[in-house]
Design an enzyme around this catalytic site. Structure first.
Site, PDB file in Angstrom:
ATOM      1  CB  THR A  29      -0.941   0.050   1.215  1.00  0.00           C
ATOM      2  OG1 THR A  29      -0.210   0.384   2.401  1.00  0.00           O
ATOM      3  CG2 THR A  29      -1.647  -1.283   1.425  1.00  0.00           C
ATOM      4  CE1 TYR A 193       3.903   9.771  10.969  1.00  0.00           C
ATOM      5  CE2 TYR A 193       5.584  10.371  12.580  1.00  0.00           C
ATOM      6  CZ  TYR A 193       5.208   9.696  11.437  1.00  0.00           C
ATOM      7  OH  TYR A 193       6.141   8.934  10.744  1.00  0.00           O
TER       8      TYR A 193
END
Length: 327
Positions: A29, A193
């Site tokens: 991906t 994050y």
């Protein structure tokens, strides 16, 4: 321990794993231009995998990568898959497509590399904070929906799931009670994050615990700081200064400027190591990797190696996708 280190390149690791790469089916991906996932795909292609499936939100951007692979390894089949990790409906469509591949009964390696880093506040279609929703929840759903292509009921045929994390996991544990940062009211792009990267590590641990008996090995990795990829191209001086301030407050000097950068070739090394190296075994299933080495438990954050938090994340992720996966 392997003899690899910080400066090791993907080509160097792949040369020791050539037999393990040959004939394999790999799904990656996020192999966008100037990404480590694309570098990984180019690196392994010359060692003769049977098929590389490239999954991206915009597959038109992958044409140069496909051309590059065909130029260097014309015998390798490439296949494009449209995968938008910010939409659970579209993830389900992509998984349905993969599960319908009659010529691919088994996927040998799944590399979950797509991701965002320190973007402004946003949400997935389901209302999940964008970094957590894309980097973790989207991959959680996609991986579980195609698990039939990865598992082996008798455990004889192995597969690997590689989740690309970061040492950015040191910035935050998973905020189980407030993963959306008060619907953005308390949002900090670096904490978000960090949360998503911790989740990548815990997801690997939970997968390993559930599926080892079905032949699945799952690990996570930190590829290193790479100055030339598109992951951080949107960040400005103020964003990096914000990271420096957080680093000072948390006692994390490694994030306060002075990064030691790797090349893309060096950054891809741990990808190859995680996906194919023989030192990744049942005994090291679920572990976190860096510099093509298995990281000692004491050298990464406790919240990223806690089995209780791994289970809590699994249950939270099931709630967020509205589906229970029992193995």
């Amino acid at each position: 321990m392997s003899a690899f280190g910080f400066e090791t390149t993907g080509q160097e690791v792949a040369s020791t794993c050539s037999d393990a790469i040959r004939g394999k089916v790999i799904l990656i991906t996020g192999p966008s231009p100037s990404s480590l996932a694309a570098e990984f795909a180019r690196t392994i292609a010359v060692h003769g995998p049977s098929m590389i499936i490239l999954a991206s939100r915009d597959t038109s951007k992958l044409k140069p990568l496909v051309t590059s692979i065909k130029d260097t390894a014309p015998e390798v089949v490439t296949r494009l898959l449209t995968l938008d990790l910010a939409s659970q409906d579209k993830i389900r469509e992509a998984a349905k497509e993969v599960n319908a591949y009659e010529d691919v009964p088994h996927i040998d390696v799944l590399v979950n590399s797509a991701g965002l880093m320190a973007v402004p506040y946003g949400k997935t279609e389901e209302g999940i904070e964008l970094q957590f929703g894309t980097n973790h929840v989207g991959h959680f759903l996609f991986t579980n929906l195609i698990i039939g292509k990865l598992i082996s009921e008798d455990g004889r045929r192995t597969s690997r799931v590689v989740n690309v994390s970061s040492n950015g996991h040191e910035l935050s544990r998973v905020r189980f009670e407030d993963w959306n940062f008060g619907d953005g009211q308390y949002y900090n792009r670096w904490f978000a994050y960090g949360q998503s990267k911790t989740a990548n590590i815990l997801f690997s641990q939970a997968l390993a615990a559930r599926l080892a008996k079905m032949g699945v090995i799952s690990v996570s990795l930190h590829p290193g700081a790479i100055g030339s990829t598109n992951l951080s191209s949107h960040l400005g001086k103020e964003d990096w200064e914000g990271l420096g301030e957080i680093a000072c407050n948390l006692g994390l000097p490694q994030f306060n400027g002075g990064f030691r950068f790797k090349t893309e070739e060096q950054g891809a090394a741990t990808y190859v190591f995680a996906a194919f190296h023989e030192s990744i075994t049942d005994e090291t299933n679920g572990r976190y990797l860096e510099n093509s080495q298995i990281v000692d438990f004491k050298n990464y954050k406790c919240w990223a190696r806690d089995s209780v938090e791994a289970e809590e994340l699994w249950k939270l992720s099931e709630r967020l996708v509205g589906q229970v996966f029992k193995y």
